[in-house]
Design an enzyme around this catalytic site. Structure first.
Site, PDB file in Angstrom:
ATOM      1  CB  VAL A  94      -0.898   0.025   1.266  1.00 54.82           C
ATOM      2  CG1 VAL A  94      -1.655   1.338   1.371  1.00 54.82           C
ATOM      3  CG2 VAL A  94      -1.865  -1.146   1.250  1.00 54.82           C
ATOM      4  CB  CYS A  95       4.096   1.554   1.626  1.00 53.13           C
ATOM      5  SG  CYS A  95       5.230   2.726   2.162  1.00 53.13           S
ATOM      6  CB  SER A  96       4.945   1.156  -3.403  1.00 49.85           C
ATOM      7  OG  SER A  96       5.881   0.470  -2.632  1.00 49.85           O
TER       8      SER A  96
END
Lengths: 198, 198
Positions: free
Chosen positions: A85-87
Site C-alpha cells: 500500500v505504501c508504494s
C-alpha cells in the site's frame, strides 16, 4: 481523534490467509507513544540511518543519525510504512502534497521504515520522492520497538516491521498521531488527514 | 578447494569501522553444509519465497516454495548474496555468463538472499537479471541459519544476513561450495570460479 485511534481495539483478528488483505490487524494499545510524547525521550539512544546508496554508506563509515538531530527545533511529519500500500498510496499521498505541507510551515516530511538504508534509497528513487521527503531506515527496528509501533508481519513474508502510522511533531513533541488498525489499511495515515490536524 | 575454503579461518577480525571495507570477516567454520551435503535434508521444513511484486504476493496468498521443489532432479548453481558488491559484481557475473552455464548443462541459476521477496523482486528488475536467474527470498533467514551460512551484518546497518557464497548442486547434493572470507570480498564466489568446478 488521535487518542481515539490509540485506544482502538481490532474489530476482528485475522483468522486465515484468505483475509490477508488486511494484514496484521492489531488488538494492542500503544503505550509508549501518544499525543504529548517527546519522541527523543521515548526512544533514548536510538539512531536512524539516512537512506543512501551502498557506496555512500561505505564512505560515511556506516554512520547513523541520532533522533535529536532529526527532531531539533522544527515541525515535522513523521510516517512509518512498509512495502505494498505504501508504494502505491502512502508515500505518493505525501509526495504529491508537499507544497501544502510547506504552505503550513512544515519543515520536513520524514519517512521511517524498517529497512536497511540502501533498500530504502532504491525504493525512494523509484518513487521519485527523495526531493520532497527525507527517508530514514530503522534497520533493526529499535525506533519502532521503543515507540511500541513495531509489528510482526511474517504472515506477509516481511518479518519484523512496523504499524502504518503518521505523526505531526513539533520540536520533538507529538502533536497528532494516527495508527492504522492494520498495516494494510490506508484510512487515517494519508496526507489529507494530517494536513487537517496541523 | 571448496573444503579448503570451508576450513578457513579469518586472517584478522574486524577491529573498527575504518576497516569496514572487508565487512564481516569470519572466524567460523561451516559445519552444516559442505561438499556432499543434501541441501533439502540440511534445511528440513524450510521454504523460500519466490521474488515477486507485492500484488503478486497478495494474489498468491503469500505462498512459499519448499526446497524439495526447487532442488528436484536438476543441476543448479546456488548463490547467496547481499547489497553492495552483490549489485555491482556478484549478480552481474552470473547474469553475463548464463549461456556458459547452459552450455555446461546447468538447469537453473538461483540467487537466495536474506530479503523479503518484494525487495528482491525490485532489485532483480533493476539489475535486469530475472530472465537468467531465479531469485528467492529467505526473509527470516531460516535457510541460511540451517546451513550455518547466516551472518550478522549490523555493523553495515544490514542486520541478520548471510555469508557470500556459491554452490554447485546436483539433485539437491552439494558438489562444490565456495564461501568468501568476508561478505564484502568477491574472490571465490564469482561465475568464473564455479564454471571451472562443474
Amino acid at each position: 481523534m488521535a487518542s481515539a485511534i490509540l485506544k482502538r481495539v481490532s474489530a476482528s483478528a485475522m483468522s486465515s490467509l484468505v483475509e490477508s488483505i488486511r494484514i496484521g490487524a492489531s488488538s494492542r494499545n500503544f503505550a509508549a507513544v501518544a499525543v504529548g510524547t517527546d519522541i527523543v525521550s521515548a526512544a533514548p539512544d536510538v539512531s536512524l540511518q539516512k537512506a543512501r546508496s551502498w557506496d555512500e554508506g561505505v564512505s560515511s563509515k556506516f554512520s547513523t543519525t541520532p533522533l535529536k538531530d532529526i527532531f531539533k527545533v522544527c515541525s515535522s511529519i513523521l510516517r512509518g510504512a512498509y512495502t505494498g500500500v505504501c508504494s502505491q498510496q502512502h508515500v505518493p499521498s505525501y509526495n504529491n502534497k508537499i507544497d501544502e505541507f510547506k504552505a503550513k510551515g512544515i519543515d520536513s516530511v520524514i519517512c521511517v521504515s524498517v529497512n536497511d538504508p540502501y533498500t530504502l534509497n532504491g525504493w525512494a528513487e523509484k518513487l521519485q520522492a527523495k526531493d520532497a521527503i527525507q527517508f530514514f531506515g530503522d534497520f533493526d527496528g529499535k525506533f519502532h520497538k521503543s515507540l511500541e509501533l513495531d509489528k510482526d508481519l511474517s504472515v506477509a513474508l516481511l518479518g519484523p516491521r512496523s504499524e502504518r502510522w503518521s505523526a505531526y511533531v513539533v520540536d520533538g513533541k507529538v502533536k497528532a498521531l494516527n495508527v492504522e488498525e492494520a498495516p494494510s489499511d490506508f484510512k487515517v495515515t494519508g496526507a489529507d488527514v494530517i494536513l487537517n490536524q496541523i
